[in-house]
Motif scaffolding. Structure first.
Motif, PDB file in Angstrom:
ATOM      1  N   PHE A 335       4.455  11.007   9.151  1.00  7.21           N
ATOM      2  CA  PHE A 335       4.211   9.372  10.308  1.00  7.21           C
ATOM      3  C   PHE A 335       2.327   9.939  10.449  1.00  7.21           C
ATOM      4  N   GLN A 336       2.010  11.238   9.674  1.00  7.86           N
ATOM      5  CA  GLN A 336      -0.380  11.600   9.633  1.00  7.86           C
ATOM      6  C   GLN A 336      -0.221  10.300   9.206  1.00  7.86           C
ATOM      7  N   ASN A 337      -0.162  10.124   8.293  1.00 14.59           N
ATOM      8  CA  ASN A 337      -0.733   9.350   6.862  1.00 14.59           C
ATOM      9  C   ASN A 337      -0.433   7.198   6.213  1.00 14.59           C
ATOM     10  N   PRO A 338      -1.867   6.756   7.229  1.00  9.79           N
ATOM     11  CA  PRO A 338      -1.822   6.248   6.693  1.00  9.79           C
ATOM     12  C   PRO A 338      -1.043   5.236   5.288  1.00  9.79           C
ATOM     13  N   GLU A 339      -0.975   5.574   4.679  1.00  2.98           N
ATOM     14  CA  GLU A 339      -0.414   4.653   3.461  1.00  2.98           C
ATOM     15  C   GLU A 339       1.187   5.201   3.534  1.00  2.98           C
ATOM     16  N   THR A 340       1.862   6.236   4.350  1.00  2.00           N
ATOM     17  CA  THR A 340       2.890   6.054   4.452  1.00  2.00           C
ATOM     18  C   THR A 340       2.991   6.099   5.754  1.00  2.00           C
TER      19      THR A 340
END
Length: 447
Positions: A335-340
């Motif tokens: 959830f923290q990563n804009p790619e995922t």
């Protein structure tokens, strides 16, 4: 996207408490995201401090929005859960307010109810950051906003019972301004309750294996969890009595299936399998042979990944109830990563796990403005407060400070309780203190 949630007079929450998800520290944001709300928020606290009641209040609000028109009986009042440890609270309304960002437009929706009726209700939007009142309600009187069709909403008002939310019915009218908020509560806000984490995993785990081909990220997560899993899937098998017994793993086979087998003979079915690394290659094992942790991950991972694919807010009570902290940390990282997390999905959860205040692979699992605590006061009222109230340094060991009591939100066992246990020969108090000290030392070692 949920920006904030406010509630008062609900279960152990007496005075208004606010969960504010607006970012506080720009240097904690992933570069280039510009997210208007934090993607993750974890609520920590002792048992019976009110963590679950905060999530229950949000779920109550959603249930009222989606189904108050179906559930309410004429003159049947409203089922609510006011604070019970203060006689005055029983006669006061319960309040629920949510600030949302939907399709780049901010909305504020709220209502107040007592045991008999809706006291107040309102919905405002902020296109171009300018307030636009969509409707306001006091008792049975509804005032449409200037942009609304007065005649259309007048018809909705005429069929709205005192114990039914106006939004529940207005969202079905031809006025499109109400649908985004209703749809968020109905479709974009999802809950996983504590009892779901303890239910048998078989059916949902089987669905996860069925989806593994279409959603390879499920397999990626299983591999990343370091469970020794190399593959998974379903295969077609002949469902005779032997294969049925294998699939049910020693559990009782439903009599319906045995009757069908006796009447119709063996038929074709599916067998879920999980492949593990072995000395001589990958070994396919039946799902019922997997550990409870693996089955829990198979049950829960698709729900987390579905929210990431579609967007929305996923609310999980006791996220650590059935998952190891390393797996929980990895799910949080998604959830923290804009790619995922390209659709700005959110994860809101409660936990007892202090290790989630630490670091993994050199990064904070939870950022400073993603940590909240709850405590109960002398008279049983829940207070909610943010880690940011303590103005924490970016590099401080938050896990150690939490275990040391710097932030509150931990269970307090006074000396009289400990001494009483020791007098009875149990030694439980000393063991509990020894365990707490061990946790603090472990947190220090990770600093």
């Amino acid at each position: 996207m949920l920006l904030s949630f406010r509630v008062a007079n609900h279960r152990s929450i007496r005075q208004e408490q606010q969960l504010n998800l607006h970012p506080v520290y720009d240097d904690d944001r992933p570069p280039g995201t510009g997210w208007e709300a934090v993607p993750v928020a974890g609520v920590f606290g002792a048992n019976a401090s009110g963590k679950t009641n905060l999530l229950d209040a949000l779920e109550y609000m959603a249930r009222m929005v989606v189904s108050s028109h179906r559930d309410a009986e004429p003159d049947g009042g409203i089922l609510r859960h006011p604070f019970l440890l203060d006689d005055d609270a029983k006669g006061e309304p319960s309040w629920y307010v949510a600030d949302l960002l939907l399709d780049e437009v901010r909305y504020t929706y709220g209502f107040a109810v007592d045991d008999d009726r809706v006291i107040e209700e309102w919905l405002d939007s902020y296109p171009m950051n300018k307030k636009r009142e969509l409707f306001s309600r006091e008792g049975d009187s509804v005032k449409p906003g200037a942009s609304q069709d007065t005649r259309e909403l007048g018809l909705v008002e005429s069929i709205t019972e005192p114990n039914v939310l106006f939004l529940s019915l207005a969202a079905r009218s031809r006025q499109r301004d109400f649908r985004p908020v209703y749809d968020w509560f109905a479709r974009r806000l999802q809950f996983r309750r504590t009892n779901e984490a303890r239910m048998p995993y078989r059916l949902s785990a089987m669905r996860a294996l069925e989806d593994a081909d279409r959603h390879p990220e499920i397999m990626d997560l299983l591999r990343a969890a370091d469970l020794g899993i190399e593959g998974c899937g379903m295969e077609r098998v002949v469902l005779d009595e032997e294969n049925l017994r294998r699939q049910y793993g020693g559990r009782r086979i439903p009599s319906r299936l045995l009757r069908e087998l006796e009447d119709e003979g063996p038929r074709e079915g599916v067998r879920p399998w999980v492949g593990h690394r072995g000395r001589n290659g990958v070994v396919q094992m039946d799902l019922h042979d997997e550990s409870a942790g693996t089955q829990a991950l198979l049950e829960q991972a698709p729900r987390f990944l579905a929210v990431l694919r579609r967007g929305g807010t996923f609310v999980v009570d006791e996220i650590d109830a059935s998952l190891h902290s390393l797996l929980t940390a990895r799910l949080i990282k998604l959830f923290q990563n804009p790619e995922t997390n390209p659709h700005r999905a959110q994860l809101l959860f409660t936990t007892h796990d202090p290790s989630l205040l630490g670091r993994r692979d050199g990064d904070d699992i939870l950022k400073r403005d993603q940590v909240w605590f709850v405590e109960k006061g002398e008279f049983g009222e829940t207070s909610l407060y943010s880690l940011t109230d303590f103005k924490p340094r970016k590099d401080e060991n938050r896990e150690r400070r939490y275990l040391g009591g710097s932030y509150g939100g931990i269970p307090f066992i006074d000396e009289s309780f400990t001494e009483a246990l020791l007098r009875r020969g149990g030694g439980t108090g000393q063991e509990a203190e020894t365990q707490r000290q061990a946790q603090v030392q472990a947190a220090q070692s990770r600093d």
